[in-house]
Design a protein around this motif. Structure first.
Motif, PDB file in Angstrom:
ATOM      1  N   GLY A 129      -6.517  28.717  35.798  1.00  0.00           N
ATOM      2  CA  GLY A 129      -6.827  30.133  35.657  1.00  0.00           C
ATOM      3  C   GLY A 129      -5.909  30.829  34.679  1.00  0.00           C
ATOM      4  N   ARG A 130      -4.608  30.514  34.735  1.00  0.00           N
ATOM      5  CA  ARG A 130      -3.672  31.129  33.791  1.00  0.00           C
ATOM      6  C   ARG A 130      -3.959  30.687  32.354  1.00  0.00           C
ATOM      7  N   SER A 131      -4.380  29.442  32.214  1.00  0.00           N
ATOM      8  CA  SER A 131      -4.705  28.945  30.868  1.00  0.00           C
ATOM      9  C   SER A 131      -5.914  29.674  30.301  1.00  0.00           C
ATOM     10  N   PHE A 132      -6.939  29.866  31.128  1.00  0.00           N
ATOM     11  CA  PHE A 132      -8.119  30.596  30.685  1.00  0.00           C
ATOM     12  C   PHE A 132      -7.758  32.036  30.303  1.00  0.00           C
ATOM     13  N   LEU A 133      -6.912  32.670  31.136  1.00  0.00           N
ATOM     14  CA  LEU A 133      -6.527  34.053  30.860  1.00  0.00           C
ATOM     15  C   LEU A 133      -5.726  34.140  29.566  1.00  0.00           C
ATOM     16  N   ALA A 134      -4.808  33.211  29.348  1.00  0.00           N
ATOM     17  CA  ALA A 134      -4.010  33.210  28.117  1.00  0.00           C
ATOM     18  C   ALA A 134      -4.882  32.940  26.897  1.00  0.00           C
ATOM     19  N   ALA A 135      -5.831  32.015  27.038  1.00  0.00           N
ATOM     20  CA  ALA A 135      -6.723  31.706  25.906  1.00  0.00           C
ATOM     21  C   ALA A 135      -7.612  32.892  25.576  1.00  0.00           C
ATOM     22  N   GLY A 136      -8.087  33.584  26.613  1.00  0.00           N
ATOM     23  CA  GLY A 136      -8.935  34.754  26.358  1.00  0.00           C
ATOM     24  C   GLY A 136      -8.181  35.864  25.656  1.00  0.00           C
ATOM     25  N   CYS A 137      -6.946  36.121  26.109  1.00  0.00           N
ATOM     26  CA  CYS A 137      -6.140  37.165  25.464  1.00  0.00           C
ATOM     27  C   CYS A 137      -5.820  36.796  24.011  1.00  0.00           C
ATOM     28  N   THR A 138      -5.536  35.506  23.786  1.00  0.00           N
ATOM     29  CA  THR A 138      -5.238  35.060  22.421  1.00  0.00           C
ATOM     30  C   THR A 138      -6.460  35.199  21.518  1.00  0.00           C
ATOM     31  N   ALA A 139      -7.625  34.822  22.060  1.00  0.00           N
ATOM     32  CA  ALA A 139      -8.862  34.926  21.259  1.00  0.00           C
ATOM     33  C   ALA A 139      -9.180  36.387  20.946  1.00  0.00           C
ATOM     34  N   ALA A 140      -8.962  37.271  21.933  1.00  0.00           N
ATOM     35  CA  ALA A 140      -9.238  38.691  21.687  1.00  0.00           C
ATOM     36  C   ALA A 140      -8.302  39.246  20.629  1.00  0.00           C
ATOM     37  N   LEU A 141      -7.019  38.826  20.667  1.00  0.00           N
ATOM     38  CA  LEU A 141      -6.056  39.302  19.667  1.00  0.00           C
ATOM     39  C   LEU A 141      -6.428  38.804  18.271  1.00  0.00           C
ATOM     40  N   CYS A 142      -6.829  37.540  18.184  1.00  0.00           N
ATOM     41  CA  CYS A 142      -7.226  36.988  16.885  1.00  0.00           C
ATOM     42  C   CYS A 142      -8.491  37.676  16.370  1.00  0.00           C
ATOM     43  N   ALA A 143      -9.410  37.990  17.263  1.00  0.00           N
ATOM     44  CA  ALA A 143     -10.638  38.680  16.852  1.00  0.00           C
ATOM     45  C   ALA A 143     -10.318  40.056  16.297  1.00  0.00           C
ATOM     46  N   TYR A 144      -9.353  40.725  16.893  1.00  0.00           N
ATOM     47  CA  TYR A 144      -8.950  42.051  16.394  1.00  0.00           C
ATOM     48  C   TYR A 144      -8.290  41.947  15.025  1.00  0.00           C
ATOM     49  N   VAL A 145      -7.462  40.904  14.830  1.00  0.00           N
ATOM     50  CA  VAL A 145      -6.736  40.740  13.570  1.00  0.00           C
ATOM     51  C   VAL A 145      -7.694  40.361  12.451  1.00  0.00           C
ATOM     52  N   PHE A 146      -8.637  39.449  12.726  1.00  0.00           N
ATOM     53  CA  PHE A 146      -9.517  38.928  11.678  1.00  0.00           C
ATOM     54  C   PHE A 146     -10.874  39.627  11.660  1.00  0.00           C
ATOM     55  N   GLY A 147     -11.109  40.522  12.602  1.00  0.00           N
ATOM     56  CA  GLY A 147     -12.365  41.250  12.617  1.00  0.00           C
ATOM     57  C   GLY A 147     -13.566  40.399  12.962  1.00  0.00           C
ATOM     58  N   GLN A 148     -13.429  39.464  13.838  1.00  0.00           N
ATOM     59  CA  GLN A 148     -14.512  38.574  14.243  1.00  0.00           C
ATOM     60  C   GLN A 148     -15.041  39.013  15.606  1.00  0.00           C
ATOM     61  N   ASP A 149     -16.239  39.617  15.619  1.00  0.00           N
ATOM     62  CA  ASP A 149     -16.813  40.087  16.882  1.00  0.00           C
ATOM     63  C   ASP A 149     -17.191  38.932  17.807  1.00  0.00           C
ATOM     64  N   ALA A 150     -17.669  37.834  17.260  1.00  0.00           N
ATOM     65  CA  ALA A 150     -18.066  36.680  18.098  1.00  0.00           C
ATOM     66  C   ALA A 150     -16.851  36.105  18.819  1.00  0.00           C
ATOM     67  N   LEU A 151     -15.728  36.043  18.136  1.00  0.00           N
ATOM     68  CA  LEU A 151     -14.502  35.540  18.768  1.00  0.00           C
ATOM     69  C   LEU A 151     -14.038  36.478  19.862  1.00  0.00           C
ATOM     70  N   LEU A 152     -14.270  37.789  19.675  1.00  0.00           N
ATOM     71  CA  LEU A 152     -13.896  38.749  20.703  1.00  0.00           C
ATOM     72  C   LEU A 152     -14.718  38.545  21.969  1.00  0.00           C
ATOM     73  N   GLN A 153     -15.998  38.267  21.797  1.00  0.00           N
ATOM     74  CA  GLN A 153     -16.854  38.018  22.947  1.00  0.00           C
ATOM     75  C   GLN A 153     -16.394  36.777  23.725  1.00  0.00           C
ATOM     76  N   ILE A 154     -16.019  35.753  22.970  1.00  0.00           N
ATOM     77  CA  ILE A 154     -15.522  34.533  23.632  1.00  0.00           C
ATOM     78  C   ILE A 154     -14.224  34.824  24.379  1.00  0.00           C
ATOM     79  N   GLY A 155     -13.344  35.607  23.758  1.00  0.00           N
ATOM     80  CA  GLY A 155     -12.073  35.935  24.406  1.00  0.00           C
ATOM     81  C   GLY A 155     -12.266  36.737  25.676  1.00  0.00           C
ATOM     82  N   VAL A 156     -13.182  37.704  25.625  1.00  0.00           N
ATOM     83  CA  VAL A 156     -13.446  38.505  26.827  1.00  0.00           C
ATOM     84  C   VAL A 156     -14.003  37.635  27.937  1.00  0.00           C
ATOM     85  N   LEU A 157     -14.905  36.706  27.592  1.00  0.00           N
ATOM     86  CA  LEU A 157     -15.478  35.819  28.596  1.00  0.00           C
ATOM     87  C   LEU A 157     -14.408  34.930  29.221  1.00  0.00           C
TER      88      LEU A 157
END
Length: 440
Positions: free
Chosen positions: A21-49
């Motif tokens: 669970g902690r790994s999933f939460l860390a991966a989601g937060c990392t994906a959301a941060l990368c989506a914000y930096v690179f402007g990738q909406d699809a990556l943001l959706q994956i991070g939120v999930l």
């Protein structure tokens, strides 16, 4: 059955996140941060999930609506040292929804063995599961069992919460009790304790407990003073059976014993006291345990004990927790026995000095019969392994003095059998040469 406490709050759920669970939460937060930096909406959706999945699992697990109740049963609840007891656990699902995967864990002291864990599959509504495990201890004592803990996990393994039950039980590990042969002790009434001797209530007019006259009563038993007091014919009470009494004196002085652990002279003495006490109770004696500290079981405030099994259980429970004392003599025990009329005294003694031997000589005058099991504690410390047949001059002199005082003395060495020693108690009163061992 007690129900498990249900932890509340999302914070509790977050603390229960597993590594997955902690790994999933860390991966989601990392994906959301990368989506914000690179402007990738699809990556943001994956991070939120990815981040929402463990959070949803924790929230649903905290808010779960099923309730469970647990219970524990010991079989037996009192067990001799070295023997096994079985602990039966029962888990009931008292809700209307099925449970998920459950991990049941009971807390036990390390002396009893490893902590038992059980994985339980889905429990249907109003259903139950039963499991059991075994415990064993070579050390006597009272050991707490519980509380029972239940680990609840979500189907994806994202979160795991622990729920505890408040109830706990106690397993009593008592000393080993050996069956002793029936022998006739010095000073014992006929019948080996089942005496038919009867006594009349003739302690004086003021001590008589009268009752009303009944048809057929002997007129010679009429108590005229009570008759005049109550205005009706009163007679003395019937003859009452004389209950044989016995005292088991256990020497718990630390300076009087040697060795450590289950193989020490003190543990041998405790087991001997348990065997002798239960044996005397089974033969009809009203038996109590007395230590050098003056502690008596049962105490003077105790009521009438219903059965031999109950009395034996009380004695064994006391011996299960008895510890060595820091006392230096037997003065307190002598004070308890000072009133006399104690029937038979069986003393299990460690190393003695001249003063203690003199005290035991005085105690003998107050008892109908007296047996002393005198431990040669040096043999428990391994100090005489080079000369196993050489008698100790001090011990020989103590045996002689005790026998001259009227004690039946049974010298005991490491490895001696309690039943073999007890068999020698029948005709060993009076002066006799020092014996090196009782045999096995």
């Amino acid at each position: 059955m007690p129900q498990a406490d249900r932890p509340a709050g999302l914070r509790t759920g977050l603390r229960g996140l597993t590594t997955r669970g902690r790994s999933f939460l860390a991966a989601g937060c990392t994906a959301a941060l990368c989506a914000y930096v690179f402007g990738q909406d699809a990556l943001l959706q994956i991070g939120v999930l990815l981040a929402a999945l463990p959070l949803a699992a924790a929230f649903l697990l905290v808010r779960t609506r099923y309730r469970v109740a647990g219970g524990r049963r010991l079989s037996p609840y009192r067990v001799a040292a070295g023997q096994e007891a079985r602990v039966h656990l029962r888990l009931d699902n008292v809700s209307r929804v099925p449970t998920g995967l459950l991990l049941l864990e009971d807390k036990v002291p390390y002396v009893l063995g490893p902590r038992p864990r059980f994985v339980l599959d889905r429990v249907e509504p109003r259903g139950f599961r039963e499991v059991s495990y075994r415990v064993r201890s070579d050390l006597r004592g009272r050991y707490p069992l519980g509380p029972l803990q239940l680990r609840v996990a979500d189907p994806f393994g994202m979160c795991e919460l622990t729920r505890s039950f408040a109830a706990s039980d106690v397993l009593t590990v008592v000393p080993q009790v050996q069956s002793l042969p029936a022998v006739r002790l010095t000073g014992e009434a006929s019948g080996h304790g089942d005496s038919n001797t009867r006594t009349l209530a003739l302690a004086g007019d003021d001590d008589v407990i009268p009752r009303e006259y009944r048809h057929g009563d002997d007129l010679r038993r009429v108590h005229w003073k009570s008759t005049a007091r109550y205005g009706e014919l009163m007679v003395r009470r019937e003859e009452q059976p004389l209950k044989a009494r016995a005292t088991v004196l256990l020497d718990t002085r630390e300076i009087g014993h040697r060795g450590s652990g289950p193989a020490s002279s003190f543990e041998w003495a405790v087991s001997c006291a348990a065997s002798v006490g239960v044996h005397l109770m089974e033969r009809g004696y009203r038996t109590r345990l007395l230590t050098d500290t003056g502690l008596a079981v049962p105490g003077p405030e105790s009521g009438v004990i219903a059965s031999v099994a109950e009395a034996a259980g009380l004695l064994l429970d006391s011996l299960a927790v008895v510890e060595q004392s820091d006392g230096g003599g037997l003065a307190r025990a002598e004070e308890v026995l000072r009133l006399g009329g104690e029937g038979v005294i069986v003393a299990i003694l460690g190393s003695l000095d001249d003063e203690q031997v003199a005290r035991l000589g005085r105690l003998r005058r107050r008892a109908g019969g007296a047996v002393a099991i005198l431990l040669d504690t040096a043999t428990w410390a391994g100090l005489r392994h080079l000369l196993p047949d050489a008698p100790d001059e001090d011990a020989t002199d103590q045996v002689r003095r005790l026998r001259e005082a009227g004690w039946t003395v049974l010298p005991a060495r490491a490895g001696d059998s309690v039943p073999a020693l007890w068999r020698l108690a029948e005709r060993t009163a009076g002066p006799a040469p020092y014996r090196n061992g009782a045999g096995s």
